[in-house]
Scaffold this motif. Structure first.
Motif, PDB file in Angstrom:
ATOM      1  N   VAL A   1     -11.757  30.370 -26.653  1.00 26.97           N
ATOM      2  CA  VAL A   1     -10.868  30.572 -25.511  1.00 26.97           C
ATOM      3  C   VAL A   1     -11.098  29.420 -24.542  1.00 26.97           C
ATOM      4  O   VAL A   1     -12.233  29.099 -24.227  1.00 26.97           O
ATOM      5  CB  VAL A   1     -11.169  31.894 -24.765  1.00 26.97           C
ATOM      6  N   SER A   2     -10.033  28.786 -24.113  1.00 27.52           N
ATOM      7  CA  SER A   2     -10.160  27.747 -23.096  1.00 27.52           C
ATOM      8  C   SER A   2      -8.920  27.848 -22.228  1.00 27.52           C
ATOM      9  O   SER A   2      -7.818  27.604 -22.706  1.00 27.52           O
ATOM     10  CB  SER A   2     -10.232  26.372 -23.747  1.00 27.52           C
ATOM     11  N   SER A   3      -9.106  28.262 -20.998  1.00 27.81           N
ATOM     12  CA  SER A   3      -7.935  28.531 -20.187  1.00 27.81           C
ATOM     13  C   SER A   3      -8.294  28.512 -18.715  1.00 27.81           C
ATOM     14  O   SER A   3      -9.352  29.000 -18.333  1.00 27.81           O
ATOM     15  CB  SER A   3      -7.419  29.914 -20.571  1.00 27.81           C
ATOM     16  N   ASN A   4      -7.413  27.953 -17.926  1.00 26.53           N
ATOM     17  CA  ASN A   4      -7.599  27.969 -16.472  1.00 26.53           C
ATOM     18  C   ASN A   4      -6.267  28.401 -15.881  1.00 26.53           C
ATOM     19  O   ASN A   4      -5.336  27.611 -15.782  1.00 26.53           O
ATOM     20  CB  ASN A   4      -7.999  26.557 -16.020  1.00 26.53           C
ATOM     21  N   VAL A   5      -6.182  29.678 -15.563  1.00 21.06           N
ATOM     22  CA  VAL A   5      -4.890  30.275 -15.205  1.00 21.06           C
ATOM     23  C   VAL A   5      -4.821  30.591 -13.715  1.00 21.06           C
ATOM     24  O   VAL A   5      -5.697  31.277 -13.188  1.00 21.06           O
ATOM     25  CB  VAL A   5      -4.672  31.593 -15.991  1.00 21.06           C
ATOM     26  N   VAL A   6      -3.795  30.080 -13.059  1.00 15.64           N
ATOM     27  CA  VAL A   6      -3.491  30.543 -11.699  1.00 15.64           C
ATOM     28  C   VAL A   6      -2.340  31.516 -11.861  1.00 15.64           C
ATOM     29  O   VAL A   6      -1.264  31.141 -12.327  1.00 15.64           O
ATOM     30  CB  VAL A   6      -3.067  29.381 -10.775  1.00 15.64           C
ATOM     31  N   PHE A   7      -2.581  32.768 -11.531  1.00 11.20           N
ATOM     32  CA  PHE A   7      -1.613  33.824 -11.830  1.00 11.20           C
ATOM     33  C   PHE A   7      -1.047  34.413 -10.543  1.00 11.20           C
ATOM     34  O   PHE A   7      -1.787  34.712  -9.619  1.00 11.20           O
ATOM     35  CB  PHE A   7      -2.306  34.926 -12.631  1.00 11.20           C
ATOM     36  N   GLY A   8       0.258  34.572 -10.489  1.00 15.80           N
ATOM     37  CA  GLY A   8       0.848  35.315  -9.381  1.00 15.80           C
ATOM     38  C   GLY A   8       1.973  34.569  -8.688  1.00 15.80           C
ATOM     39  O   GLY A   8       2.243  33.403  -8.956  1.00 15.80           O
ATOM     40  N   ARG A   9       2.592  35.300  -7.789  1.00 12.94           N
ATOM     41  CA  ARG A   9       3.740  34.781  -7.056  1.00 12.94           C
ATOM     42  C   ARG A   9       3.367  33.512  -6.286  1.00 12.94           C
ATOM     43  O   ARG A   9       2.286  33.425  -5.714  1.00 12.94           O
ATOM     44  CB  ARG A   9       4.176  35.874  -6.074  1.00 12.94           C
ATOM     45  N   ASP A  10       4.247  32.540  -6.311  1.00  7.82           N
ATOM     46  CA  ASP A  10       4.079  31.273  -5.582  1.00  7.82           C
ATOM     47  C   ASP A  10       2.920  30.428  -6.090  1.00  7.82           C
ATOM     48  O   ASP A  10       2.495  29.497  -5.407  1.00  7.82           O
ATOM     49  CB  ASP A  10       3.897  31.527  -4.079  1.00  7.82           C
ATOM     50  N   SER A  11       2.409  30.742  -7.280  1.00  4.91           N
ATOM     51  CA  SER A  11       1.291  29.939  -7.785  1.00  4.91           C
ATOM     52  C   SER A  11       1.709  28.490  -8.042  1.00  4.91           C
ATOM     53  O   SER A  11       0.861  27.598  -8.110  1.00  4.91           O
ATOM     54  CB  SER A  11       0.678  30.569  -9.039  1.00  4.91           C
ATOM     55  N   VAL A  12       3.027  28.240  -8.117  1.00  5.18           N
ATOM     56  CA  VAL A  12       3.499  26.861  -8.339  1.00  5.18           C
ATOM     57  C   VAL A  12       3.101  25.944  -7.168  1.00  5.18           C
ATOM     58  O   VAL A  12       3.019  24.729  -7.327  1.00  5.18           O
ATOM     59  CB  VAL A  12       5.036  26.840  -8.600  1.00  5.18           C
ATOM     60  N   LYS A  13       2.805  26.569  -6.037  1.00  4.06           N
ATOM     61  CA  LYS A  13       2.371  25.767  -4.862  1.00  4.06           C
ATOM     62  C   LYS A  13       1.051  25.044  -5.132  1.00  4.06           C
ATOM     63  O   LYS A  13       0.684  24.121  -4.410  1.00  4.06           O
ATOM     64  CB  LYS A  13       2.226  26.673  -3.634  1.00  4.06           C
ATOM     65  N   GLU A  14       0.330  25.465  -6.165  1.00  7.22           N
ATOM     66  CA  GLU A  14      -0.935  24.807  -6.532  1.00  7.22           C
ATOM     67  C   GLU A  14      -0.706  23.490  -7.269  1.00  7.22           C
ATOM     68  O   GLU A  14      -1.638  22.719  -7.479  1.00  7.22           O
ATOM     69  CB  GLU A  14      -1.768  25.726  -7.445  1.00  7.22           C
ATOM     70  N   LEU A  15       0.530  23.287  -7.705  1.00  8.07           N
ATOM     71  CA  LEU A  15       0.810  22.130  -8.576  1.00  8.07           C
ATOM     72  C   LEU A  15       0.431  20.780  -7.948  1.00  8.07           C
ATOM     73  O   LEU A  15      -0.245  19.966  -8.610  1.00  8.07           O
ATOM     74  CB  LEU A  15       2.282  22.175  -9.016  1.00  8.07           C
ATOM     75  N   PRO A  16       0.827  20.502  -6.687  1.00  7.60           N
ATOM     76  CA  PRO A  16       0.451  19.189  -6.116  1.00  7.60           C
ATOM     77  C   PRO A  16      -1.064  18.952  -6.144  1.00  7.60           C
ATOM     78  O   PRO A  16      -1.507  17.854  -6.495  1.00  7.60           O
ATOM     79  CB  PRO A  16       0.968  19.262  -4.679  1.00  7.60           C
TER      80      PRO A  16
END
Ligand code: NAD
Ligand code: FE2
Length: 381
Positions: free
Chosen positions: A7-22
């Motif tokens: 298993v290799s995974s780093n998940v940001v889960f939830g509403r508006d998590s796309v804000k982490e992209l920058p």
């Protein structure tokens, strides 16, 4: 016997998590970012939202929006050529399994020579790949966390898989809001792919206690939430659970592999371009009927896990799951093979090609014959 669980995974889960992209892009010191998606993801307004976040990172952006369902080697090579020309250093894949798989394949070709077809099989990728951030917009394939890519070889007319721990996305942005725009038919098809993953990996001959745990939990979540997500696409609780279930079930099937349902589905999609989830769903109940004899105890465990009325009569109980899946696929509007354009005259050729599928090695029932496959296809017509 020892078994490996990766298993290799780093998940940001939830509403508006796309804000982490920058921030993620800055962490990778990205300069030239390729954002990959398809027409449906663009139409749904999701690409626009992701691109707005990428812009905030102050990087040069190259868009590849030519992804097609069941992506082909040709499209991979086309996108890889652009990625090389633009000296891409980080990938952002936005979409369903087709967009994420295609991006994973392109990423292989950034550090490994082409053609892509040579990496089919397990552990064939030689060199580590570049950072890839996956943003799923369907809840079905689990491609965002798996070590798998499924591609179409248009010359051999088959789908093949690349399985390699090196190709897993480095980060996942899982925002259930992005799945809200899926129409009911896509929700049903992709969700049935997820159910197929859970069931096939649970009974796979590669299953271990670690994979079984994830497969069973995944099935429970999907069984409860898929009908709700299909009936009301804005049911955010159901959407969230489906996305979560895909991450959980993905940990199971990427280690335990799949079986005859996927073997048939890949053959159907390669020849007739059926949507992957739809192809799986059409034959799933009949393959489970066929498999029941080879793993009755596991069939009963699956039935019990989703609350079916297990009576204690093993001969009946082992078929409960198959019966329920038949009912579920009807309720969700899954089409028969003939409704998807397959004709009686096509079945012989299809059955022959199914037998060439390497995934059959993991099916609990071994020694599958052409007649067995034909009988399944006939039931699904
Ligand atoms: N890598 C893996 O582990 C893995 C596992 C299973 C399947 N797959 C592969 O994934 C592919 C199938 O992926 P999929 O089932 O996610 O479908 P997909 O990516 O092909 O998308 C299906 C359709 O839905 C549209 N769509 C996607 N998200 C949407 C949204 N939020 N709103 C509106 N429309 C949307 C797309 O534009 C497309 O037209 C197949 O090639 C299959 O073999 C990969
Ligand atoms: Fe699948």
């Amino acid at each position: 016997m020892a078994s490996e669980f990766f298993v290799s995974s780093n998940v940001v889960f939830g509403r508006d998590s796309v804000k982490e992209l920058p921030n993620m892009l800055k962490e990778y010191e990205a300069k030239n970012v390729m954002v990959v998606y398809d027409a449906g993801v663009k139409m749904a307004g999701i690409a626009e939202k992701v691109l707005a976040e990428v812009e905030k990172a102050g990087v040069k952006v190259t868009v590849f929006d030519g992804v097609i369902p069941n992506p082909t080697n040709e499209v991979v090579e086309e996108a890889a050529k652009i990625a090389h020309e633009e000296e891409i250093d980080v990938f952002v894949a936005v979409g369903g399994g087709s967009s994420i798989d295609l991006t994973k394949a392109v990423n292989i070709l950034m550090t490994n020579p082409g053609p892509i077809g040579q990496y089919g099989g397990i552990g064939m990728v030689k060199k580590p790949v570049l950072p890839l951030i996956a943003i799923p917009t369907t809840a079905g394939t689990s491609s965002e966390i798996t070590n798998v890519v499924a591609l179409t070889d248009t010359e051999a007319v088959c789908k093949y898989v690349i399985i390699d721990n090196k190709i897993v996305a480095n980060k996942v942005i899982a925002d259930p809001e992005f799945t809200k725009t899926m129409p009911p038919s896509v929700t049903a098809a992709t969700g049935m792919d997820a159910i197929t993953h859970a069931v096939e990996s649970y009974i796979s001959n590669m299953a271990t206690p670690l994979t079984e745990y994830h497969s069973l939990k995944g099935l429970q979540i999907f069984y409860k939430n898929l009908p709700k997500a299909v009936a009301d696409g804005s049911d955010m609780e159901a959407r969230e659970q489906m996305m979560l279930g895909c991450i959980i079930a993905g940990f199971g099937f990427s280690n335990a592999n799949l079986g005859l349902v996927h073997g048939i589905a890949h053959t159907l999609s390669a020849h007739f371009h059926l949507a992957h989830g739809m192809a799986n769903a059409t034959v799933l109940p009949y393959v489970m009927e066929y498999n029941a004899d080879s793993c009755p105890q596991k069939m009963i465990e699956l039935a019990r896990a989703i609350g079916l009325p297990v009576s204690g009569n093993a001969d009946e109980d082992k078929l409960l799951l198959a019966k329920e899946l038949r009912k579920l696929t009807k309720e969700l509007g899954i089409k028969t093979l003939s409704e998807q354009g397959i004709e009686e005259k096509d079945l012989d050729m299809l059955a022959e090609d199914v037998l060439k599928e390497p995934v059959l090695n993991f099916n609990p029932k071994q020694g599958v014959t052409k007649e067995d496959v034909l009988a399944i296809l006939h039931k699904a017509m």
